[in-house]
Design an enzyme around this catalytic site. Structure first.
Site, PDB file in Angstrom:
ATOM      1  N   GLU A   1       3.977   4.430   5.787  1.00  0.00           N
ATOM      2  CA  GLU A   1       2.720   3.671   5.801  1.00  0.00           C
ATOM      3  C   GLU A   1       1.690   4.337   4.898  1.00  0.00           C
ATOM      4  OE1 GLU A   1       1.124   1.124   6.189  1.00  0.00           O
ATOM      5  OE2 GLU A   1       0.795   0.513   8.244  1.00  0.00           O
ATOM      6  N   ASP A   2       0.724   3.542   4.438  1.00  0.00           N
ATOM      7  CA  ASP A   2      -0.379   4.131   3.666  1.00  0.00           C
ATOM      8  C   ASP A   2      -1.445   4.713   4.593  1.00  0.00           C
ATOM      9  OD1 ASP A   2      -1.160   1.618   4.585  1.00  0.00           O
ATOM     10  OD2 ASP A   2      -1.899   0.894   2.666  1.00  0.00           O
TER      11      ASP A   2
ATOM     12  N   PHE B   1     -14.187   3.299   4.517  1.00  0.00           N
ATOM     13  CA  PHE B   1     -13.237   2.428   3.841  1.00  0.00           C
ATOM     14  C   PHE B   1     -12.794   3.095   2.541  1.00  0.00           C
ATOM     15  CE2 PHE B   1     -11.315  -0.969   1.537  1.00  0.00           C
ATOM     16  CZ  PHE B   1     -10.643  -1.656   2.524  1.00  0.00           C
ATOM     17  N   VAL B   2     -11.504   3.385   2.461  1.00  0.00           N
ATOM     18  CA  VAL B   2     -10.996   4.127   1.312  1.00  0.00           C
ATOM     19  C   VAL B   2     -10.100   3.264   0.421  1.00  0.00           C
ATOM     20  CG1 VAL B   2     -11.206   6.434   2.316  1.00  0.00           C
ATOM     21  CG2 VAL B   2      -9.137   5.099   2.750  1.00  0.00           C
TER      22      VAL B   2
ATOM     23  N   GLY C   1       0.762  -1.248   0.000  1.00  0.00           N
ATOM     24  CA  GLY C   1       0.000   0.000   0.000  1.00  0.00           C
ATOM     25  C   GLY C   1       0.788   1.291   0.000  1.00  0.00           C
TER      26      GLY C   1
ATOM     27  N   ASP D   1      -4.763   2.705  10.953  1.00  0.00           N
ATOM     28  CA  ASP D   1      -6.163   2.418  11.238  1.00  0.00           C
ATOM     29  C   ASP D   1      -6.278   2.048  12.729  1.00  0.00           C
ATOM     30  OD1 ASP D   1      -8.845   1.918  10.548  1.00  0.00           O
ATOM     31  OD2 ASP D   1      -8.455  -0.162  10.036  1.00  0.00           O
TER      32      ASP D   1
HETATM   33  P1  IMP Z   1      -3.913  -1.255  11.259  1.00  0.00           P
HETATM   34  O1  IMP Z   1      -2.949  -2.287  11.750  1.00  0.00           O
HETATM   35  O2  IMP Z   1      -5.316  -1.561  11.693  1.00  0.00           O
HETATM   36  O3  IMP Z   1      -3.536   0.155  11.580  1.00  0.00           O
HETATM   37  O4  IMP Z   1      -4.024  -1.472   9.725  1.00  0.00           O
HETATM   38  C1  IMP Z   1      -3.279  -0.897   8.782  1.00  0.00           C
HETATM   39  C2  IMP Z   1      -3.527  -1.577   7.465  1.00  0.00           C
HETATM   40  O5  IMP Z   1      -4.920  -1.906   7.245  1.00  0.00           O
HETATM   41  C3  IMP Z   1      -3.158  -0.621   6.375  1.00  0.00           C
HETATM   42  O6  IMP Z   1      -1.791  -0.705   6.060  1.00  0.00           O
HETATM   43  C4  IMP Z   1      -4.074  -1.034   5.249  1.00  0.00           C
HETATM   44  O7  IMP Z   1      -3.452  -2.053   4.488  1.00  0.00           O
HETATM   45  C5  IMP Z   1      -5.305  -1.617   5.924  1.00  0.00           C
HETATM   46  N1  IMP Z   1      -6.425  -0.635   5.938  1.00  0.00           N
HETATM   47  C6  IMP Z   1      -6.941   0.001   6.991  1.00  0.00           C
HETATM   48  N2  IMP Z   1      -7.936   0.826   6.643  1.00  0.00           N
HETATM   49  C7  IMP Z   1      -8.062   0.714   5.306  1.00  0.00           C
HETATM   50  C8  IMP Z   1      -8.923   1.353   4.323  1.00  0.00           C
HETATM   51  O8  IMP Z   1      -9.798   2.204   4.604  1.00  0.00           O
HETATM   52  N3  IMP Z   1      -8.728   0.965   3.041  1.00  0.00           N
HETATM   53  C9  IMP Z   1      -7.791   0.052   2.660  1.00  0.00           C
HETATM   54  N4  IMP Z   1      -6.966  -0.554   3.532  1.00  0.00           N
HETATM   55  C10 IMP Z   1      -7.101  -0.225   4.851  1.00  0.00           C
END
Ligand code: IMP
Length: 178
Positions: free
Chosen positions: A98-99, A151-152, A44, A102
């Site tokens: 990071e992208d 969700f993006v 990402g 979340d």
């Molecule tokens: P975290 O560990 O929950 O912070 O998740 C991070 C990862 O979840 C990101 O690197 C994304 O790959 C994925 N992610 C979280 N939210 C989204 C979204 O809205 N769209 C697409 N991927 C997401």
């Protein structure tokens, strides 16, 4: 606009303008210090990394890591390394790219892994931040845009591995995933 997109949240022009600002801020922070190794999380963060590095005026290096959460486990922060770094991070200054942040679990685990490998300093730059979904107390040092809990897709972000190539950040239509 792509037919799976409900609305465009951030345009390509806005992303490029913000990447320029972040590149300047990052260059200033590390000015006169050892330049960081940028560690980008696959897949990402690739479009964001490509944009951002154009505006960092330092002799940086970059490398990639691919991690995922273990399927079928509910334990938080339990992540699997699918592809490890090629470079050594021992005593290095790291800027994790990071992208999106979340829940924050990925970020927390990856920063822990990098510190365990001997990284001296770990900072984070994320294109997007979704603070409403956070379950661990962690924040990126540099944030492109703070977005609501939607969700993006696009600019690297996927749904089932698709839409990463869209040049903007859009909200995915609910009917695609519901
Ligand atoms: P975290 O560990 O929950 O912070 O998740 C991070 C990862 O979840 C990101 O690197 C994304 O790959 C994925 N992610 C979280 N939210 C989204 C979204 O809205 N769209 C697409 N991927 C997401």
């Amino acid at each position: 606009m792509h037919q799976s997109v409900e609305k465009i949240l951030i345009t390509q022009e806005e992303i490029v303008a913000r990447a320029k600002e972040l590149g300047k801020e990052i260059s200033e922070l590390y000015q006169g210090k050892k330049p960081p190794i940028l560690v980008a999380l696959l897949k990402g963060s690739v479009p964001f990394l490509s944009e951002l590095i154009k505006y960092i005026e330092l002799d940086i290096e970059f490398d990639f890591m691919d991690v995922s959460s273990y399927e079928g486990t509910k334990s938080l922060g339990d992540i699997k390394i699918n592809k490890d770094l090629e470079c050594s991070v021992k005593d290095e200054t790291i800027l994790l790219v990071e992208d999106i942040v979340d829940t924050g679990c990925t970020l927390k685990e990856v920063t822990r892994i990098l510190r365990n490998k001997g990284a001296k300093d770990v900072k984070v730059v994320s294109l997007l931040d979704k603070p409403d979904r956070r379950i661990v107390d962690i924040r990126a040092d540099f944030i492109g845009f703070t977005i609501p809990d939607e969700f993006v897709i696009g600019f690297g972000l996927d749904y089932n591995q698709k839409y990463r190539n869209l040049p903007y950040i859009g909200v995915l239509k609910r009917e695609i995933y519901e």
